[in-house]
Design an enzyme around this catalytic site. Structure first.
Site, PDB file in Angstrom:
ATOM      1  N   GLY A 141       6.346   3.508   4.337  1.00  0.00           N
ATOM      2  CA  GLY A 141       6.286   4.521   5.651  1.00  0.00           C
ATOM      3  C   GLY A 141       7.657   4.450   6.395  1.00  0.00           C
ATOM      4  O   GLY A 141       8.552   3.841   5.823  1.00  0.00           O
ATOM      5  N   GLY A 142       7.749   5.321   7.435  1.00  0.00           N
ATOM      6  CA  GLY A 142       8.850   5.260   8.345  1.00  0.00           C
ATOM      7  C   GLY A 142       9.124   3.987   8.795  1.00  0.00           C
ATOM      8  O   GLY A 142       8.334   3.196   9.333  1.00  0.00           O
ATOM      9  N   PHE A 143      10.291   3.410   8.556  1.00  0.00           N
ATOM     10  CA  PHE A 143      10.926   2.306   9.153  1.00  0.00           C
ATOM     11  C   PHE A 143      10.293   0.834   8.605  1.00  0.00           C
ATOM     12  O   PHE A 143      10.127  -0.146   9.253  1.00  0.00           O
ATOM     13  CB  PHE A 143      10.813   2.277  10.610  1.00  0.00           C
ATOM     14  N   GLY A 144       9.521   0.884   7.354  1.00  0.00           N
ATOM     15  CA  GLY A 144       8.771  -0.224   7.080  1.00  0.00           C
ATOM     16  C   GLY A 144       7.759  -0.298   5.947  1.00  0.00           C
ATOM     17  O   GLY A 144       7.173   0.951   5.747  1.00  0.00           O
TER      18      GLY A 144
ATOM     19  N   LEU B 270       0.926  -1.090   0.000  1.00  0.00           N
ATOM     20  CA  LEU B 270      -0.032   0.072   0.116  1.00  0.00           C
ATOM     21  C   LEU B 270       0.758   1.334   0.082  1.00  0.00           C
ATOM     22  O   LEU B 270       0.486   2.122  -0.245  1.00  0.00           O
ATOM     23  CB  LEU B 270      -0.873   0.377   1.351  1.00  0.00           C
TER      24      LEU B 270
ATOM     25  N   ASP C 221       6.699  12.918  11.367  1.00  0.00           N
ATOM     26  CA  ASP C 221       6.706  12.747   9.958  1.00  0.00           C
ATOM     27  C   ASP C 221       5.222  13.085   9.609  1.00  0.00           C
ATOM     28  O   ASP C 221       4.504  12.276   8.736  1.00  0.00           O
ATOM     29  CB  ASP C 221       6.962  11.327   9.635  1.00  0.00           C
TER      30      ASP C 221
END
Length: 691
Positions: free
Chosen positions: A416-419, A413, A521
């Site tokens: 994002g941050g860290f994954g 989808l 973020d």
């Protein structure tokens, strides 16, 4: 009923209009309740100056802290103004007061006392028409029905006021309502100076019988007389003023007694919608009263048997009674709740079994009985727990279940941050699963708010770590703002509501979590929309906790998205990022644009447009000026305050939220007035006068 509420400010002069409306003392106080906010115990007294009888507020409210004015200031004020109640925590603080159906209460919703004020250079305008006084300040309609205007058509309105001392700080509120029905080619455009300096740069009364309130957001103090001048713009008709209020800022000391409760439950549980009771959700169907559909009473210290009164919750879908000390059998009345499909009874001392009729009815729904079978420390299997309606249950999944839910991580989808974030299904329910580092799980499983994406469950084993979120079917805000489709443009009202939703999520992270959390973020792609276009913040992979001391900065790595980043890292970093987002919402321009080989940040571009006084040039042109100009001005000013280079000058998210709600109220009032005017004009055109 008289309500003397003094949560933060004490009234020095209730306000003045052009006629004497109420007197200071009331001979007949029957039917009135005058409350002294912060008065100790059950005491009462009659105020010497006014003769009004006051009682303590403690029997009407369960939250807040009692405070009192410092002794050296106390003899300056009437007795009701020497104590107060403050609300340092939480955002729902209601006084619960019984009212009589059909009884006529005071003209003023806040029971302010209004006095007449005259000037020889003024003349009076009067209307007998109904004025829409529904803005947040609720000036009485009878006060707004008169207005002052200068006798000289080119003159100004001069208001001079001398405070009682040279040290107290003040707030001033000026109320304006257009009481004259002006020709279509005329409008009343004004600006206000205070002591020769600009106080309000542009105030336009476009809506007949609408209300605009101008006020200062920072306390005023000049050590002498206050001089306000209201001028008209060139080619405008003369200025007006309907009413003005002054409030003093007082110093207080903490009372020796504080009151602590587990939940903030006062007033109506479902209304207003923005301030629901903690631990529940309600349905808001058109033409129906709000009804409770979800109730979380977990870890509430409940004892004894399950009360039979719970059968009154006929609309309840989800009921969480876990982690209490409930005893006895599970009553059959549970099966009489027609909509109940999620029931959590875990960690109680209940006996017997769940009524068979309830189990049969919920075989295909989300029934979680808590004391059913467990395996390897994991409560049941995912297919037994989550059905057609996803609830915000922090359930633990195995990595193999995550693989099955995501169809082996088939569809991404977003990143994002860290994954990465993956699409998934449990039965017919869509989910979003984010795989991330183990250190983030402990932080995220305890965060829950209606404007944060709901965490359904998580996976934390040796193979992998992931979070299972509700699926937001309408995607992210950026996709809607920058969509090429001209038929699906977000209205100005919708944009304001989305901004408010996002602001509420951030406010919760900053003030509703202990310790507080910085998102780090905040950007358009991390504001997701559900099927009803309710906005929720997502992607907490970058989140970090920060100390509660405002002067302490966090020592951690810098992370986030260019253009939204603030050099300093504290809660005001999120405020900066939110300001950038708000400017994008208003203008529908990218964070960076190019001009003559130069990279221009959106805040710099807006600043240059403001310098030219071009508010229309800032707003997304696709809106075609279908918005209230004053609402836009306020939103732009909020955004620019948020992106101030100096973090100290930025507002808090609580302050931002208040300002955005006021902007939305202005927009709604303007839209309503415009609709009523159009309707009136239509009636006039289709029903010509009988000759």
């Amino acid at each position: 009923m008289s309500q003397t509420f003094k949560p933060f400010r004490l009234p020095l002069l209730g306000g003045f209009a052009l006629m004497l409306l109420l007197v200071h003392a009331r001979d007949d106080q029957s039917g009135f309740i005058s409350i002294d906010c912060g008065l100790a115990g059950n005491s009462s007294y009659a105020e010497k100056t006014t003769g009004i009888k006051y009682i303590a507020d403690e029997t009407f409210i369960d939250t807040g802290e009692r405070k009192s004015v410092l002794p050296e200031y106390s003899n300056r004020y009437q007795q009701p103004y020497t104590s107060l109640r403050s609300f340092p925590e939480g955002n729902r603080n209601c006084y619960e007061i019984n009212v009589t159906d059909g009884y006529k209460f005071p003209y003023d919703a806040f029971d302010r006392i209004w006095n007449g004020y005259y000037d020889n250079d003024w003349t009076q305008l009067i209307t007998t028409s109904t004025i829409d006084n529904s803005n947040n300040f609720r000036p009485p309609e009878i006060v707004l029905s008169t207005a002052a205007t200068p006798k000289n058509k080119n003159g100004s309105l001069e208001i001079r006021w001398l405070p009682s001392d040279n040290v107290t700080e003040y707030y001033v509120y000026m109320h304006f309502s257009e009481v004259e029905k002006l020709p279509g080619n005329q409008s009343r455009q004004m600006y206000i100076n205070r002591d020769g300096k600009l106080f309000e740069k542009s105030l336009v009364l476009r809506n007949y019988l609408g209300v605009i309130t101008s006020y200062n957001t920072k306390a005023l103090s000049n050590g002498g007389q206050y001089n306000f001048s209201i001028f008209k713009f060139e080619n405008s008709i003369p200025p007006i003023l309907n009413a003005i209020e002054f409030y003093m800022l007082t110093q207080s000391k903490t009372s020796s007694q504080t009151y602590k409760i587990k939940k903030n439950w006062q007033g109506d549980p479902c209304v207003p919608q923005a301030y629901l009771w903690e631990g529940l959700n309600c349905s808001y169907r058109e033409n129906e009263s709000p009804r409770i559909i979800s109730l979380d009473l977990s870890s509430s210290g409940l004892t004894g048997e399950i009360a039979t009164s719970i059968s009154n919750l006929e609309m309840i879908h989800t009921l969480d009674l876990s982690n209490n000390n409930l005893i006895g059998p599970i009553p059959n009345l549970m099966s009489q709740l027609p909509n109940l499909n999620v029931l959590n009874l875990e960690k109680n001392k209940l006996t017997g079994s769940v009524p068979i009729r309830l189990i049969d009815r919920n075989k295909s729904a989300a029934a979680w009985w808590g004391f059913k079978r467990k395996r390897h420390g994991v409560v049941a299997e995912a297919k037994d727990i989550i059905g057609t309606s996803v609830e915000s249950r922090k359930l633990q999944f195995t990595y193999s279940e995550i693989i099955k839910i995501t169809n082996n991580f088939k569809r991404i989808l977003g990143k994002g941050g860290f994954g990465n974030v993956y699409h998934g299904y449990i039965n017919d329910t869509q989910l979003a699963i984010k795989m991330l580092s183990p250190s983030s799980v402990d932080l995220l499983v305890r965060v829950h708010h209606k404007n944060l994406t709901s965490l359904v469950g998580y996976c934390n084993d040796k193979t992998g770590v992931g979070l299972v979120y509700e699926y937001m079917s309408s995607g992210n805000l950026r996709a809607h703002l920058f969509s090429g489709s001209s038929s699906n443009i977000l209205t100005w009202k919708d944009r304001l509501q989305i901004a408010i939703d996002a602001a509420q999520g951030l406010e919760y992270l900053h003030y509703g979590c202990k310790p507080p959390i910085i998102h780090r973020d905040v950007k358009l792609t991390n504001i997701l929309l559900n099927e009803n276009f309710q906005a929720k913040l997502s992607d907490f992979g970058l989140s970090r906790t920060f100390p509660s001391n405002d002067d302490t900065h966090v020592s951690t790595v810098v992370a986030g998205t260019p253009g939204y980043l603030d050099p300093e890292l504290n809660e005001k970093s999120d405020v900066y990022s939110f300001g950038v987002v708000l400017l994008e919402i208003i203008s529908c321009r990218p964070v960076y644009s190019s001009r003559e080989h130069e990279r221009i940040h959106i805040s710099r571009w807006v600043s240059s447009m403001l310098a030219e006084g071009d508010i229309y040039g800032i707003v997304d042109p696709r809106l075609e000026r279908h918005f209230n100009t004053n609402a836009v001005w306020k939103a732009v000013e909020i955004a620019m305050a948020c992106v101030s280079p100096n973090a100290i000058k930025r507002p808090t998210m609580s302050q931002v939220l208040v300002e955005l709600k006021e902007s939305l109220a202005t927009e709604i009032a303007g839209t309503r007035q415009s609709h009523e005017t159009e309707l009136t004009n239509s009636i006039e055109l289709t029903n010509p006068s009988v000759r």
